[in-house]
Enzyme design. Structure first.
Site, mmCIF file in Angstrom:
data_model
loop_
_atom_site.group_PDB
_atom_site.id
_atom_site.type_symbol
_atom_site.label_atom_id
_atom_site.label_comp_id
_atom_site.label_asym_id
_atom_site.label_seq_id
_atom_site.Cartn_x
_atom_site.Cartn_y
_atom_site.Cartn_z
ATOM 1 C CD GLU A 215 -58.952 -27.892 -36.015
ATOM 2 O OE1 GLU A 215 -59.325 -28.219 -34.873
ATOM 3 O OE2 GLU A 215 -58.580 -26.734 -36.305
ATOM 4 C CD GLU B 257 -57.106 -22.732 -33.265
ATOM 5 O OE1 GLU B 257 -57.038 -23.042 -34.468
ATOM 6 O OE2 GLU B 257 -57.708 -23.414 -32.414
#
Length: 257
Positions: free
Chosen positions: A240, A143
């Site tokens: 998130e 990521e």
């Protein structure tokens, strides 16, 4: 409509971690994700998931000494054995919980670091992890994280992440596209997703710039959700974000869909 996973590290903080599984299920989520499970036994987490009929969409491999400020070790030369031990530990948890995606955090670059050496270490470690995970039909994720929230992080852009994915050459290595990080670093979210869609294995969302519920700020999430449906994205979308208040009070954006 995309399938949403509650991030239990950030959401439902009104209750202790074990109770967040109940809270997420009661709020209508069918999946959860979290940063790290290692403070709890894998069998316990598996029980909390099963009790609530929840899927664990994702968690991170051990990141080094998080309390001391480390943010992953996959790109850090000299930490290869520790990284491999972390892969094995994460696999134990993933198998117990039925998790099919694991994220390997790259780590922070020291001052005056040889970026080429760190990249070579990263590539070698990712190849090792991808082989280990492939034996269990698990996808390895990397990521890009924006340098404003995490200064010095090795991997920042979707372009670099997909170049690394191509260099590693593992079919089960995919890139995690957090629209929050991607907007801060490079923008052009829809075009970027379309360009790399085949290599994206997980999506996360939050408002920009505040990282709260995805119902405010500069990103047009209803448009992006329609795009995900149009392209047939069938993975989870991880929430998130940091709720502005009580988690349940801020879920109107999801209920409106």
């Amino acid at each position: 409509m995309p399938r949403f996973a509650a991030n239990l590290t950030m959401m439902f903080n009104e209750v202790p971690f074990p109770q967040r599984f109940d809270a997420a299920a009661n709020a209508g989520f069918e999946a959860v994700e979290f940063l790290f499970p290692y403070e709890h036994a894998p069998q316990d987490i598996a029980q909390w998931l099963d009790k609530n009929r929840l899927v664990n969409a994702l968690f991170n491999m051990p990141p080094g000494d998080w309390a001391a400020g480390e943010r992953g070790i996959a790109s850090l030369p000299g930490r290869e054995e520790e990284f491999r031990a972390g892969v094995a530990r994460a696999l134990d948890y993933a198998q117990a919980m039925g998790t099919k995606r694991l994220h390997a955090m790259a780590g922070l670059l020291p001052a005056k670091a040889d970026r080429g050496l760190h990249r070579a270490t990263y590539i070698a470690n990712l190849r090792y992890a991808a082989r280990e995970l492939a034996a269990h039909d698990i996808t390895l994720l990397i990521e890009p994280i924006n340098p404003r929230d995490m200064p010095g992080y090795f991997l920042n852009s979707q372009a670099d992440a997909h170049a690394i994915r191509a260099e590693v050459g593992a079919a089960n290595l995919k890139v995690q596209m957090d629209f929050y990080h991607a907007q801060i670093v490079e923008g052009d979210l829809a075009a970027t997703f379309r360009k790399h869609a085949d290599g994206i294995g997980h999506v996360q969302i939050a408002s920009v710039p505040t990282r709260n519920e995805p119902d405010d700020g500069e990103v047009n999430y209803p448009y992006l959700f329609r795009m995900l449906d149009e392209l047939g994205y069938d993975g989870w979308v991880g929430c998130e974000y940091r709720p502005r208040g009580r988690t349940e009070d801020g879920l109107g954006w999801m209920k409106s869909l």
